[in-house]
Design an enzyme around this catalytic site. Structure first.
Site, PDB file in Angstrom:
ATOM      1  N   ASP A 189     -72.317 -44.855  12.166  1.00  0.00           N
ATOM      2  CA  ASP A 189     -71.223 -44.580  13.086  1.00  0.00           C
ATOM      3  C   ASP A 189     -69.872 -44.665  12.376  1.00  0.00           C
ATOM      4  O   ASP A 189     -69.639 -45.588  11.585  1.00  0.00           O
ATOM      5  CB  ASP A 189     -71.284 -45.591  14.239  1.00  0.00           C
ATOM      6  CG  ASP A 189     -70.253 -45.325  15.308  1.00  0.00           C
ATOM      7  OD1 ASP A 189     -70.382 -44.302  16.001  1.00  0.00           O
ATOM      8  OD2 ASP A 189     -69.322 -46.150  15.446  1.00  0.00           O
ATOM      9  N   GLU A 244     -71.724 -40.090  10.333  1.00  0.00           N
ATOM     10  CA  GLU A 244     -70.780 -39.504  11.276  1.00  0.00           C
ATOM     11  C   GLU A 244     -69.410 -39.547  10.596  1.00  0.00           C
ATOM     12  O   GLU A 244     -68.652 -40.497  10.741  1.00  0.00           O
ATOM     13  CB  GLU A 244     -70.746 -40.284  12.593  1.00  0.00           C
ATOM     14  CG  GLU A 244     -69.827 -39.628  13.626  1.00  0.00           C
ATOM     15  CD  GLU A 244     -69.425 -40.545  14.765  1.00  0.00           C
ATOM     16  OE1 GLU A 244     -69.137 -40.035  15.853  1.00  0.00           O
ATOM     17  OE2 GLU A 244     -69.389 -41.783  14.559  1.00  0.00           O
TER      18      GLU A 244
END
Length: 515
Positions: A189, A244
């Site tokens: 993330d 990401e």
């Protein structure tokens, strides 16, 4: 690397105990659906202990399971059953921040002299950095210790200081915990946020309203990733790191592959912003090929996720556009990530602001998956969010019974992709055939496919030399040499030009393309 991956948002995927909240056992119970569809790998969004102020991305224990999602035994059964079906499993790793309720931060804010004080960032005065998701300043005053702490996202998500060796060691241990359990990798993330400018200089782009997470791109992040890669590579088997890297510029994103010593994959975000326009799409694909090809970096393609509107909603609610976009997604070189429910052609929820759970209003794409045609669609009587529109007719049950449904189209596309090395690994060549039509060739050795997608609300003739047989088409259309409005076609040269595939012909293709 050419896998078709499926994003599971566990709270909205499957509800095993009928309490209205999805859980890990519910996900396990629906693995048959993913196996039937042809999925190679599943990515499970956070299921860790959390106060759920950011829907699980505010974590209080990186090595646990929140009771609303089940137990560690439930996770182990899910992992084992997925592996038994030949599917890999990757989990979310959220290294940029913790919850403000995490024991590390509770100790850090207890006193300036705390042993974990420097596990986070503290300043006497804030700079001008802006937080993501409309959260205002990245700095919040801790009144007890009279210093500001840094958070690129919400104030309930303080950023970890990756320059501190104890933070690095602790977070590496969280990776080992899940690797030891047998996971096949991690979706990382907010990857680009890890390294920080320790001078904390003001940024004029923040003055202009840009959030710092979209522009933070510090060289130290690459050192962090190289160490993480060495750790995961030390385990037997193929382990994957999917970043990401939300920078929206391929020239910057490609750097996160390193020299084969950082990430194996990074999400490609421009398609999430792309309008229904063949010129834009041609430019996006060409840019990916131009940037990633020479770097020997493998592309990742996705058209939706839990943070963005569903594909069909973005494309004006058109089911024909949605079907044509599926042809596009599954015929590009790279790894494909399919967000749960896209294979059903679901739309966003239509919610009033007062009905939303997510503080940033991202609930639209997170409605529960309708498994059965009749209410409550395989869920408890009070699901945590409403179902998407037309849940009955667009349910898995209803679409499994309809050979011409969006669900069966996705299955045909995934199966022909699995059967074709040209579609998985072959070169991509743009074919500028007609205005309004995106056309390209995928070729490897003597195997060749042509993909044609009509972006226009009108029939388009397609001048192809030779005889071409359609293997998959997004709509049933009988016009020789023509594309219907919003029509996608996968064809190979060997028979009649754009000969329509009958239901019987599609069934034969399914058999011919089984692995």
């Amino acid at each position: 690397m050419s896998a078709v991956c499926y994003e599971v948002y566990p709270r909205s995927f499957g509800d095993s105990d009928q309490d209205g909240n999805g859980d890990l056992e519910g996900a396990r119970q629906h693995l048959d659906h993913l196996e039937w569809l042809g999925i190679d790998c599943i990515w499970i969004c956070p299921f860790y202990p959390s106060p759920m102020r950011d829907n699980g991305y505010d974590i209080t224990d990186f090595c646990g399971v929140d009771p609303q999602f089940g137990t560690m035994a439930d996770f182990d059964r899910l992992l084992a059953d997925a592996h038994a079906r030949g599917m890999k499993v990757i989990v979310d790793w959220v290294p940029n921040h913790t919850s403000s309720d995490h024991p590390w931060f509770v100790e850090a804010r207890s006193a300036r002299e705390s042993a974990r004080r420097e596990w986070y960032y503290w300043r006497d005065e804030p700079n001008n950095w802006r937080a993501a998701l409309g959260a205002g300043s990245t700095w919040t005053l801790d009144e007890q210790t009279e210093q500001y702490y840094l958070h690129f996202f919400y104030a309930s998500q303080p950023d970890l200081n990756w320059y501190h060796p104890d933070v690095e060691a602790a977070m590496h241990q969280t990776l080992r915990f899940w690797l030891d359990r047998g996971v096949d990798g991690f979706r990382i993330d907010s990857t680009q946020c890890l390294g920080k400018d320790l001078t904390f200089a003001d940024d004029d782009r923040c003055l202009a309203g840009e959030a710092i997470n979209k522009i933070n791109d510090h060289p130290y992040t690459h050192e962090i990733l190289r160490k993480v890669r060495r750790l995961t590579d030390s385990y037997d088997g193929d382990r994957v790191l999917v970043g990401e890297v939300n920078l929206r510029q391929e020239a910057r994103i490609v750097q996160y592959y390193g020299s084969g010593d950082e990430l194996q994959l990074t999400f490609n975000f421009p398609p999430l912003d792309a309008p229904w326009d063949p010129i834009v799409w041609r430019m996006i694909i060409a840019e990916i090929e131009r940037r990633l090809g020479p770097a020997d970096a493998w592309p990742v393609w996705t058209l939706s996720n839990h943070d963005n509107s569903r594909l069909r909603t973005r494309y004006g609610g058109s089911i024909r556009r949605t079907r044509a976009a599926a042809v596009l997604l599954l015929t590009l070189r790279g790894t494909v990530f399919l967000y749960q429910g896209e294979e059903l052609g679901l739309r966003d929820l239509d919610l009033r602001r007062s009905e939303m759970v997510d503080p940033a209003g991202r609930d639209g794409s997170r409605g529960p998956i309708p498994w059965t045609a009749d209410p409550p669609h395989g869920w408890g009587p009070s699901p945590w969010l409403p179902f998407p529109p037309d849940a009955g007719t667009e349910s898995v049950e209803a679409q499994r019974a309809d050979d011409d449904s969006v669900l069966h189209l996705y299955r045909r596309l995934i199966r022909i992709r699995h059967s074709s090395r040209a579609l998985r690994y072959g070169s991509w060549t743009d074919l500028d055939l007609r205005p309004g039509v995106l056309a390209y060739r995928r070729r490897l050795g003597e195997e060749e496919f042509v993909v044609l997608i009509n972006f226009m609300d009108a029939d388009r003739e397609v001048p192809l030399e030779g005889d071409w047989q359609v293997h998959v088409d997004s709509v049933a259309f009988q016009g020789k040499g023509e594309l219907a409005p919003y029509h996608g076609v996968v064809a190979a040269e060997q028979a009649l030009l754009l000969a329509p595939a009958s239901a019987a012909g599609r069934a034969q293709t399914d058999v011919a393309t089984e692995d």
